[in-house]
Every structure is written in C-alpha cells, then in structure tokens.
Motif scaffolding. Structure first.
Motif, PDB file in Angstrom:
ATOM      1  N   MET A  43       0.891  -1.094   0.030  1.00  0.00           N
ATOM      2  CA  MET A  43      -0.077   0.174  -0.012  1.00  0.00           C
ATOM      3  C   MET A  43       0.801   1.057   0.021  1.00  0.00           C
ATOM      4  O   MET A  43       0.433   2.213  -0.737  1.00  0.00           O
ATOM      5  CB  MET A  43      -0.918  -0.002   1.096  1.00  0.00           C
ATOM      6  CG  MET A  43      -2.045  -1.009   0.971  1.00  0.00           C
ATOM      7  SD  MET A  43      -3.208  -0.970  -0.084  1.00  0.00           S
ATOM      8  CE  MET A  43      -3.943   0.858   0.278  1.00  0.00           C
ATOM      9  N   LYS A  44       1.992   1.266   0.893  1.00  0.00           N
ATOM     10  CA  LYS A  44       2.850   2.339   0.699  1.00  0.00           C
ATOM     11  C   LYS A  44       3.441   2.500  -0.497  1.00  0.00           C
ATOM     12  O   LYS A  44       3.612   3.761  -1.236  1.00  0.00           O
ATOM     13  CB  LYS A  44       3.788   2.074   1.894  1.00  0.00           C
ATOM     14  CG  LYS A  44       3.430   2.382   3.250  1.00  0.00           C
ATOM     15  CD  LYS A  44       4.378   1.848   4.295  1.00  0.00           C
ATOM     16  CE  LYS A  44       3.846   1.923   5.815  1.00  0.00           C
ATOM     17  NZ  LYS A  44       4.895   1.551   6.903  1.00  0.00           N
ATOM     18  N   GLN A  45       3.880   1.563  -1.253  1.00  0.00           N
ATOM     19  CA  GLN A  45       4.591   1.513  -2.526  1.00  0.00           C
ATOM     20  C   GLN A  45       3.817   1.840  -3.594  1.00  0.00           C
ATOM     21  O   GLN A  45       4.100   2.755  -4.498  1.00  0.00           O
ATOM     22  CB  GLN A  45       5.271  -0.007  -2.759  1.00  0.00           C
ATOM     23  CG  GLN A  45       5.968  -0.068  -4.052  1.00  0.00           C
ATOM     24  CD  GLN A  45       6.494  -1.314  -4.148  1.00  0.00           C
ATOM     25  OE1 GLN A  45       6.383  -2.222  -3.639  1.00  0.00           O
ATOM     26  NE2 GLN A  45       7.431  -1.415  -5.377  1.00  0.00           N
ATOM     27  N   VAL A  46       2.638   1.527  -3.680  1.00  0.00           N
ATOM     28  CA  VAL A  46       1.740   1.903  -4.686  1.00  0.00           C
ATOM     29  C   VAL A  46       1.148   3.214  -4.567  1.00  0.00           C
ATOM     30  O   VAL A  46       0.753   4.002  -5.423  1.00  0.00           O
ATOM     31  CB  VAL A  46       0.448   0.924  -4.519  1.00  0.00           C
ATOM     32  CG1 VAL A  46      -0.559   1.185  -3.840  1.00  0.00           C
ATOM     33  CG2 VAL A  46      -0.251   0.982  -6.161  1.00  0.00           C
ATOM     34  N   ALA A  47       1.013   4.012  -3.195  1.00  0.00           N
ATOM     35  CA  ALA A  47       0.705   5.359  -2.981  1.00  0.00           C
ATOM     36  C   ALA A  47       1.948   6.088  -3.368  1.00  0.00           C
ATOM     37  O   ALA A  47       1.668   7.239  -4.064  1.00  0.00           O
ATOM     38  CB  ALA A  47       0.390   5.462  -1.464  1.00  0.00           C
ATOM     39  N   LYS A  48       3.090   5.692  -3.260  1.00  0.00           N
ATOM     40  CA  LYS A  48       4.328   6.398  -3.528  1.00  0.00           C
ATOM     41  C   LYS A  48       4.208   6.841  -5.019  1.00  0.00           C
ATOM     42  O   LYS A  48       4.674   7.562  -5.695  1.00  0.00           O
ATOM     43  CB  LYS A  48       5.689   5.786  -2.990  1.00  0.00           C
ATOM     44  CG  LYS A  48       6.806   6.178  -3.633  1.00  0.00           C
ATOM     45  CD  LYS A  48       6.944   7.746  -2.801  1.00  0.00           C
ATOM     46  CE  LYS A  48       8.445   8.172  -3.184  1.00  0.00           C
ATOM     47  NZ  LYS A  48       8.494   9.546  -2.559  1.00  0.00           N
ATOM     48  N   ILE A  49       3.945   5.492  -6.004  1.00  0.00           N
ATOM     49  CA  ILE A  49       3.850   5.489  -7.392  1.00  0.00           C
ATOM     50  C   ILE A  49       2.827   6.851  -7.686  1.00  0.00           C
ATOM     51  O   ILE A  49       3.115   7.340  -8.684  1.00  0.00           O
ATOM     52  CB  ILE A  49       3.419   4.179  -7.765  1.00  0.00           C
ATOM     53  CG1 ILE A  49       4.645   3.344  -7.850  1.00  0.00           C
ATOM     54  CG2 ILE A  49       2.975   4.327  -9.495  1.00  0.00           C
ATOM     55  CD1 ILE A  49       4.147   1.945  -8.234  1.00  0.00           C
ATOM     56  N   ALA A  50       1.752   6.724  -7.135  1.00  0.00           N
ATOM     57  CA  ALA A  50       0.703   7.834  -7.458  1.00  0.00           C
ATOM     58  C   ALA A  50       1.379   9.166  -7.096  1.00  0.00           C
ATOM     59  O   ALA A  50       1.319  10.038  -7.908  1.00  0.00           O
ATOM     60  CB  ALA A  50      -0.476   7.586  -6.729  1.00  0.00           C
ATOM     61  N   ASP A  51       2.262   9.279  -5.925  1.00  0.00           N
ATOM     62  CA  ASP A  51       2.771  10.751  -5.688  1.00  0.00           C
ATOM     63  C   ASP A  51       3.764  11.045  -6.652  1.00  0.00           C
ATOM     64  O   ASP A  51       4.001  12.176  -7.219  1.00  0.00           O
ATOM     65  CB  ASP A  51       3.450  10.627  -4.274  1.00  0.00           C
ATOM     66  CG  ASP A  51       2.548  10.500  -3.243  1.00  0.00           C
ATOM     67  OD1 ASP A  51       1.337  10.987  -3.402  1.00  0.00           O
ATOM     68  OD2 ASP A  51       2.848  10.116  -2.110  1.00  0.00           O
ATOM     69  N   GLU A  52       4.526  10.024  -7.305  1.00  0.00           N
ATOM     70  CA  GLU A  52       5.636  10.243  -8.189  1.00  0.00           C
ATOM     71  C   GLU A  52       4.923  10.474  -9.344  1.00  0.00           C
ATOM     72  O   GLU A  52       5.497  11.297 -10.167  1.00  0.00           O
ATOM     73  CB  GLU A  52       6.564   9.128  -8.560  1.00  0.00           C
ATOM     74  CG  GLU A  52       7.376   8.898  -7.222  1.00  0.00           C
ATOM     75  CD  GLU A  52       8.396   9.902  -6.930  1.00  0.00           C
ATOM     76  OE1 GLU A  52       8.776  10.637  -7.789  1.00  0.00           O
ATOM     77  OE2 GLU A  52       8.676  10.117  -5.625  1.00  0.00           O
ATOM     78  N   ALA A  53       3.894  10.076  -9.817  1.00  0.00           N
ATOM     79  CA  ALA A  53       3.133  10.526 -11.022  1.00  0.00           C
ATOM     80  C   ALA A  53       2.605  12.035 -11.020  1.00  0.00           C
ATOM     81  O   ALA A  53       2.721  12.489 -11.896  1.00  0.00           O
ATOM     82  CB  ALA A  53       1.747   9.620 -11.142  1.00  0.00           C
TER      83      ALA A  53
END
Length: 369
Positions: free
Chosen positions: A151-161
């Motif tokens: 969940m933390k990793q996929v949230a980080k992907i959204a932040d980076e996007a």
C-alpha cells in the motif's frame, strides 16, 4: 514482497468467523476474494468457478478444467473440474452431498453474478444464501505487514506520477491529454493504472466526471483524481489546482476543503468510528456555509479493492482499527462553476495514523505561470 506468506492464516480466520456467525460455508467467486484467501487470482468470466470454504476449514475448488493447473499452483488440493461439454452444477450437487449443505447457510461474494447465483440456488434449493462481504470485510480491512508495504509502495507511485505530470498541466491541453499523462506516468513505474479523472472548470463539479476533450482554460479550477494497481493493491489520490490564476472564491473554497481534510485526519485514532471522522470533515464545510455542496462520504476503505471496508460515512458506527487503510477526501462542488476535492490515503496505527501520500498543498496551487 511476499504477500502470499501472509495468506497462510486467512482460511482458518475465515473459518472461525463463519463458525461464530453460524454460517456453514463461503462461496468465493471474485478473483479478489480467491486471491486474498488462497493466492488464486483467475477470473472465470461466464464460466462457473467457486472456491468453497467450509466453517471447519475444508476448502474445495470447483472450476473449468482449463484452470486446474493454476489452482494446483496456488496450493489448492481438493480440486473438482469440468470441461465445456459438462454441467458444472453436478459438481455443486456433489459438494452439497459431501458437505451436507442441503439446508446450510451459505455466504457468497457480493459480486457473484445472478447468472451463477440463480443456478446455485436451484441446485441447493434448501440452503439460505446471504451476502458475504460483511464476513470477509472484517478480515480484509486489517492489512498485514506485507499488504501495508505494498500500500505504501503503490501510494508512492501515485505521488511520483503527480510530481511528474503537474508541471505539464497548463491552459490549452485537454482533460484527456492530462489523464493520459497520469496513466503513462504510473505505467512507467511498473503499476497498472485503473482510473484517471480530470475535471476542468464546471466539469469539476461532477465528482465522477467522465473525462473528455474539454480544453483547460486560464482561470479554471481542475480536479485530478487517479490511481493504480501494484500486485493487486490500489492507490487513490486527488489534487485540485488552478490554471494561471485562482479567484478569491476558489481560494476560499480550497481552504475550507483543506481544513476539513485535516480536521478529519486529526480525528483518526483506533476506536474512532467512521461516522466520527466523517462528522469532523462535514462540520468544517457546513460551518463555512457549503454543507449541501458536500454530498458524498468522507472516505472509503482501500486495498485489494478500490472501495472496501471501512467506509468513512455517517452511518458507520464501527470503530476503525490499526491496519485499516482508507481515503480522506472531502469536497465542495459548485454546479456551473468548479469543484474542489483533496484526497490522501491513510492507515491507522496503534496511536493514530500515517498518511501514505505526500501532503497536499494548504493553498490552491496555481499552475501555468
């Protein structure tokens, strides 16, 4: 990240929950449910496929023969398959006899299509079928360590996007172009985008606007809501910006939504109810005079499903628990003008919460300067 190892206790936990609720069996059909319970993620589409779990912990897979090898790789030992020339309901009837389900209470996936449910009811005519999400939701809502890491990793992907796309948003591009930029940014990081909503100007007053070819114009307030999937786990984030300049009204509305967002987050503690968190956000917006313009819940649980327990809504009196993950996303929508929504995903800890997303701006960001 070996989430499957976390799954070793899930069947026994579900069996105990079934026994306590006096439910004899659970019929899982959704690839989300089967994947969560036993690491089997296949979708049967129109074919009948069931992962049956008995209240004593017995498991049987009933499905098409073309899925047999995948089921065995998932570690399922009791497998009954049928080919396309056979009637799968004969295997259901055999399960009924083997497990004494003729007068059982059977919980099923909420997503189980009527196509299958009606035939199951005819075959197990003496059984009572009930919606199973309330049983399953009590398990899925508390994320295990491996799940939280994803969940933390996929949230980080959204932040980076967001960081990548934000500088490209300007007057003259279309909603669809911006939405596609988010899709590409998430894809490039190895995730699978599952939605991207861009609502410019009056379109932002529609919370689930269908992104189209509307051109972003100077002075528009734009809602950007997007998310992706990584190994089955979902992200969901919303940001609101202004193009070129922000009117006094849009700045005011943004501040109110931001204050509501933070008020809801300050309420988060183990034992707090979803209703209390919802009320915290709603009170700020109502006192600012925009109560009727906030007409959806404050948040929803998220994990293997984009929307799941716990729901942050006025009717949810259940306490939140450590390991719960959910959105905080208050909004104000002014028809014919614009909308503002701010959304982060949070997870409950033993003494509060952490945000899985970077912090939103306290003042509306003005882009295309």
């Amino acid at each position: 990240m070996d989430v499957e190892n976390d799954a070793s206790t899930r069947i026994p936990r579900l069996a105990r929950a079934l026994d306590q609720a006096k439910i004899d069996a659970f019929f899982a059909w959704s690839p989300v449910t089967m994947g969560y319970l036993h690491g089997f993620h296949e979708h049967a589409i129109e074919r009948l496929m069931l992962l049956a779990i008995r209240s004593n912990g017995d498991v049987r897979f009933i499905g098409p023969s073309l899925s047999e090898s995948q089921a065995r790789r998932a570690g399922i030992s009791d497998i009954q398959v049928w080919d396309d020339s056979a009637d799968p309901l004969a295997l259901v009837a055999q399960l009924r006899d083997d497990w004494s389900l003729d007068k059982a209470r059977i919980a099923v996936d909420d997503e189980l299509p009527a196509l299958h449910l009606l035939r199951l009811q005819a075959t197990l005519s003496g059984a009572e079928f009930i919606a199973g999400q309330s049983i399953l939701g009590t398990l899925m809502r508390v994320k295990e360590p491996g799940e939280l890491a994803l969940m933390k990793q996929v949230a980080k992907i959204a932040d980076e996007a967001w960081i990548e796309v934000m500088p490209r948003i300007r007057a003259g591009v279309t909603e669809r172009q911006v939405a596609n930029w988010f899709v590409s940014a998430m894809t490039d990081q190895g995730a699978e985008p599952y939605f991207s909503i861009v609502g410019a100007g009056p379109n932002g007053a529609e919370p689930h606007h269908l992104t189209d070819d509307t051109v972003l114009c100077h002075g528009d307030v734009v809602i950007l809501d997007f998310g992706c999937d990584l190994n089955g786990y979902k992200s969901d984030i919303t940001r609101t910006v202004a193009i070129g300049e922000a009117s006094v009204k849009s700045q005011e509305v943004y501040r109110v939504v931001y204050q509501a967002h933070m008020a809801a987050r300050r309420t988060i503690n183990p034992g707090t109810s979803g209703a209390e968190i919802d009320l915290a956000a709603r009170t700020v917006i109502t006192e600012a005079g925009y109560g009727p313009q906030f007409f959806h819940r404050t948040g929803h649980g998220i994990g293997l499903r984009g929307h799941e327990d716990p729901y942050i809504v006025s009717t949810n009196q259940n306490p939140i628990l450590p390991g719960n993950c959910f959105s905080i996303e208050p909004g104000i929508y002014l028809p014919g003008e614009f909308g503002v929504r701010i959304e982060n995903i949070v997870t409950v800890t033993d003494n509060g919460y952490i945000s899985l997303n970077d912090e939103p701006a306290p003042e509306i960001l003005i882009l295309d300067m």
